[in-house]
Design an enzyme around this catalytic site. Structure first.
Site, mmCIF file in Angstrom:
data_model
loop_
_atom_site.group_PDB
_atom_site.id
_atom_site.type_symbol
_atom_site.label_atom_id
_atom_site.label_comp_id
_atom_site.label_asym_id
_atom_site.label_seq_id
_atom_site.Cartn_x
_atom_site.Cartn_y
_atom_site.Cartn_z
ATOM 1 N N SER A 159 0.844 -1.205 0.000
ATOM 2 C CA SER A 159 0.000 0.000 0.000
ATOM 3 C C SER A 159 0.872 1.245 0.000
ATOM 4 O O SER A 159 2.017 1.221 0.476
ATOM 5 C CB SER A 159 -0.864 0.020 1.263
ATOM 6 N N TYR A 197 -2.274 -1.086 10.923
ATOM 7 C CA TYR A 197 -2.343 -1.519 9.517
ATOM 8 C C TYR A 197 -1.088 -1.134 8.736
ATOM 9 O O TYR A 197 -0.515 -1.950 8.003
ATOM 10 C CB TYR A 197 -3.588 -0.884 8.896
ATOM 11 N N LYS A 232 1.741 -3.177 6.032
ATOM 12 C CA LYS A 232 1.977 -2.888 4.616
ATOM 13 C C LYS A 232 3.459 -2.566 4.372
ATOM 14 O O LYS A 232 4.023 -2.930 3.340
ATOM 15 C CB LYS A 232 1.059 -1.743 4.171
HETATM 16 N N1 LIG Z 1 -8.780 -0.373 -1.222
HETATM 17 C C1 LIG Z 1 -7.698 0.376 -0.952
HETATM 18 O O1 LIG Z 1 -7.736 1.619 -0.913
HETATM 19 C C2 LIG Z 1 -6.391 -0.296 -0.731
HETATM 20 C C3 LIG Z 1 -6.270 -1.646 -0.532
HETATM 21 N N2 LIG Z 1 -5.038 -2.198 -0.310
HETATM 22 C C4 LIG Z 1 -4.907 -3.614 -0.074
HETATM 23 O O2 LIG Z 1 -5.491 -4.340 -1.126
HETATM 24 C C5 LIG Z 1 -5.866 -5.619 -0.648
HETATM 25 C C6 LIG Z 1 -7.256 -5.931 -1.131
HETATM 26 O O3 LIG Z 1 -8.168 -5.053 -0.517
HETATM 27 P P1 LIG Z 1 -9.491 -4.493 -1.206
HETATM 28 O O4 LIG Z 1 -9.782 -5.219 -2.442
HETATM 29 O O5 LIG Z 1 -9.371 -3.028 -1.248
HETATM 30 O O6 LIG Z 1 -10.580 -4.797 -0.081
HETATM 31 P P2 LIG Z 1 -11.704 -5.909 0.028
HETATM 32 O O7 LIG Z 1 -12.176 -5.837 1.438
HETATM 33 O O8 LIG Z 1 -12.697 -5.739 -1.049
HETATM 34 O O9 LIG Z 1 -10.928 -7.259 -0.229
HETATM 35 C C7 LIG Z 1 -10.178 -7.907 0.744
HETATM 36 C C8 LIG Z 1 -10.133 -9.366 0.414
HETATM 37 O O10 LIG Z 1 -9.390 -10.040 1.440
HETATM 38 C C9 LIG Z 1 -10.174 -11.117 1.911
HETATM 39 N N3 LIG Z 1 -9.880 -11.398 3.295
HETATM 40 C C10 LIG Z 1 -10.001 -10.570 4.364
HETATM 41 N N4 LIG Z 1 -9.692 -11.216 5.490
HETATM 42 C C11 LIG Z 1 -9.361 -12.481 5.123
HETATM 43 C C12 LIG Z 1 -8.940 -13.616 5.832
HETATM 44 N N5 LIG Z 1 -8.798 -13.611 7.154
HETATM 45 N N6 LIG Z 1 -8.705 -14.750 5.140
HETATM 46 C C13 LIG Z 1 -8.831 -14.791 3.799
HETATM 47 N N7 LIG Z 1 -9.229 -13.750 3.073
HETATM 48 C C14 LIG Z 1 -9.479 -12.593 3.736
HETATM 49 C C15 LIG Z 1 -11.608 -10.646 1.747
HETATM 50 O O11 LIG Z 1 -12.512 -11.735 1.790
HETATM 51 C C16 LIG Z 1 -11.543 -9.972 0.399
HETATM 52 O O12 LIG Z 1 -11.649 -10.899 -0.639
HETATM 53 C C17 LIG Z 1 -5.722 -5.566 0.883
HETATM 54 O O13 LIG Z 1 -4.530 -6.214 1.250
HETATM 55 C C18 LIG Z 1 -5.626 -4.086 1.160
HETATM 56 O O14 LIG Z 1 -4.878 -3.827 2.324
HETATM 57 C C19 LIG Z 1 -3.907 -1.456 -0.330
HETATM 58 C C20 LIG Z 1 -3.971 -0.118 -0.527
HETATM 59 C C21 LIG Z 1 -5.206 0.574 -0.748
HETATM 60 C C1 LIG Z 2 -8.395 1.060 3.538
HETATM 61 C C2 LIG Z 2 -7.857 2.418 3.256
HETATM 62 O O1 LIG Z 2 -8.809 3.232 2.664
HETATM 63 C C3 LIG Z 2 -6.746 2.359 2.294
HETATM 64 O O2 LIG Z 2 -5.876 1.327 2.652
HETATM 65 C C4 LIG Z 2 -4.690 1.676 2.246
HETATM 66 O O3 LIG Z 2 -3.750 0.931 2.327
HETATM 67 C C5 LIG Z 2 -4.688 3.052 1.692
HETATM 68 O O4 LIG Z 2 -3.617 3.792 2.101
HETATM 69 C C6 LIG Z 2 -5.951 3.611 2.169
HETATM 70 O O5 LIG Z 2 -5.762 4.243 3.428
#
Ligand SMILES: NC(=O)C1=CN([C@@H]2O[C@H](COP(=O)(O)OP(=O)(O)OC[C@H]3O[C@@H](n4cnc5c(N)ncnc54)[C@H](O)[C@@H]3O)[C@@H](O)[C@H]2O)C=CC1
Ligand SMILES: C[C@H](O)[C@@H]1OC(=O)[C@H](O)[C@@H]1O
Length: 257
Positions: free
Chosen positions: A147, A160, A164
Site C-alpha cells: 500500500s 495496519y 503494509k
Molecule cells: N482499497 C484500498 O484503498 C487499498 C487496498 N489495499 C490492499 O489491497 C488488498 C485488497 O483489498 P481491497 O480489495 O481493497 O478490499 P476488500 O475488502 O474488497 O478485499 C479484501 C479481500 O481479502 C479477503 N480477506 C479478508 N480477510 C481475510 C482472511 N482472514 N482470510 C482470507 N481472506 C481474507 C476478503 O474476503 C476480500 O476478498 C488488501 O490487502 C488491502 O490492504 C492497499 C492499498 C489501498
Molecule cells: C483502507 C484504506 O482506505 C486504504 O488502505 C490503504 O492501504 C490506503 O492507504 C488507504 O488508506
C-alpha cells in the site's frame, strides 16, 4: 498476445475488490486461476461467482478457502494449485483487512488480527509459494499487494500501516533470497481504491472530497486500475524486475502541495 498464457496464478482474497479484478484480468490474459478466499460462507459464495465469471471467459479456475491469518493456508493453496493444474507460476498475496481504529485505545485483538491476517500468514504463504517454484526449477513471480500506507502514516491505521511496510520489506528481502532461483518478488502499492475495505470510511463526504482533491488524476482508484500493473509484474515482460515497488495511486503520494 496473451501475457499470461497457461501460467498458473494463485491470488489470495480474490473473491471481491482488487483481488477479483486482478483475477479476471489474469484469466483474460490466458492464466489458470486459484481463487483464494476466507472460507466463510460469504467468501465462498463470492469466490464461486468469480470462478463462474472466469469460466464464462472459457478459462479455468478453482476456489480454495482458508483464513489468511492461518499459517498453513499458504500450503493448502499451493497443494490445490499443484493437484489441479500441476504447478504454480505466480503468487499474489492480496488478502487484507483494515479495521480503522484510533491508537491510544487500540484493542490487542484488533492489532493481532490485523497483523496476523495481513503479514504473518502472508510470510508463510510466500514461503510455500517460493518452495514450490524452486522445486519446479523455472522461476516464478511473487507479488504482494502492499500500500501507499507502507510509505505514509494514518492516525486510524497504526496497526495496519506496519503490515503494509512489512510486506514491502518482505518482497525486498525475498527478492534477494530468491533471485538465485529466478523467482522475482515485487510489491504493488495502491493508493485509495474504492472497495469494501474503505466503504464506511469514505462514506464521510469530507474525507471523500479530500482524498479526491489530493489525487492528481482527480478520482479514487477502482479495482480494475490494479489489474494491468499486477499482470505486468506477473508476466515475462517484467523478467528483469525484482525487488521493486510500484505505486498505483493516481498521483496521491506526490501531491503534497
Ligand atoms: N482499497 C484500498 O484503498 C487499498 C487496498 N489495499 C490492499 O489491497 C488488498 C485488497 O483489498 P481491497 O480489495 O481493497 O478490499 P476488500 O475488502 O474488497 O478485499 C479484501 C479481500 O481479502 C479477503 N480477506 C479478508 N480477510 C481475510 C482472511 N482472514 N482470510 C482470507 N481472506 C481474507 C476478503 O474476503 C476480500 O476478498 C488488501 O490487502 C488491502 O490492504 C492497499 C492499498 C489501498
Ligand atoms: C483502507 C484504506 O482506505 C486504504 O488502505 C490503504 O492501504 C490506503 O492507504 C488507504 O488508506
Amino acid at each position: 498476445m496473451m501475457l499470461l498464457k497457461d501460467k498458473v496464478v494463485i491470488i489470495t482474497g480474490a473473491s471481491r475488490g482488487i483481488g477479483r479484478a486482478v483475477a479476471l484480468e489474469c484469466a483474460r490474459q490466458g492464466a489458470k486461476l486459484v481463487i483464494g478466499h476466507s472460507g466463510r460462507a460469504s467468501g465462498l459464495a463470492a469466490a464461486k461467482n468469480v470462478v463462474s465469471e472466469i469460466q464464462d471467459l472459457d478459462k479455468q479456475a478453482i476456489e480454495v478457502g482458508g483464513d489468511a491469518a492461518d499459517l498453513d493456508t499458504g500450503d493448502r493453496l499451493i497443494d490445490a494449485a499443484v493437484s489441479t493444474f500441476g504447478k504454480v507460476d505466480v503468487f499474489v498475496n492480496n488478502a487484507g483487512i483494515c479495521p480503522f481504529h484510533s491508537f491510544l485505545d487500540m484493542p490487542k485483538e484488533v492489532y493481532m488480527q490485523t497483523v496476523n491476517t495481513n503479514l504473518n500468514g502472508a510470510y508463510f504463504a510466500v514461503q510455500a509459494a517460493a518452495n514450490q517454484m524452486k522445486k519446479q526449477g523455472k522461476g516464478g513471480s511473487i507479488i504482494a499487494i502492499s500500500s501507499i500506507s507502507a510509505l505514509v502514516g494514518g492516525a486510524m491505521q497504526t496497526h495496519y500501516t506496519p503490515t503494509k511496510a512489512g510486506l514491502l520489506s518482505l518482497m525486498q528481502s525475498c527478492a534477494v533470497a530468491l533471485g538465485p532461483y529466478n523467482i522475482r518478488c515485487n510489491a504493488v502499492l495502491p493508493g485509495t481504491i474504492a472497495t469494501d475495505i474503505n466503504k464506511e470510511d469514505l462514506s464521510d463526504p469530507d474525507k471523500l472530497a479530500y482524498m479526491r482533491s489530493r489525487t492528481c488524476l482527480g478520482r479514487l482508484g477502482e479495482p480494475d486500475d490494479l489489474a494491468g500493473p499486477v499482470v505486468f509484474l506477473a508476466s515475462d515482460m517484467a523478467r528483469y524486475v525484482t525487488g521493486a515497488s510500484l505505486l498505483v495511486d493516481g498521483g496521491l503520494f506526490v501531491n503534497l502541495q
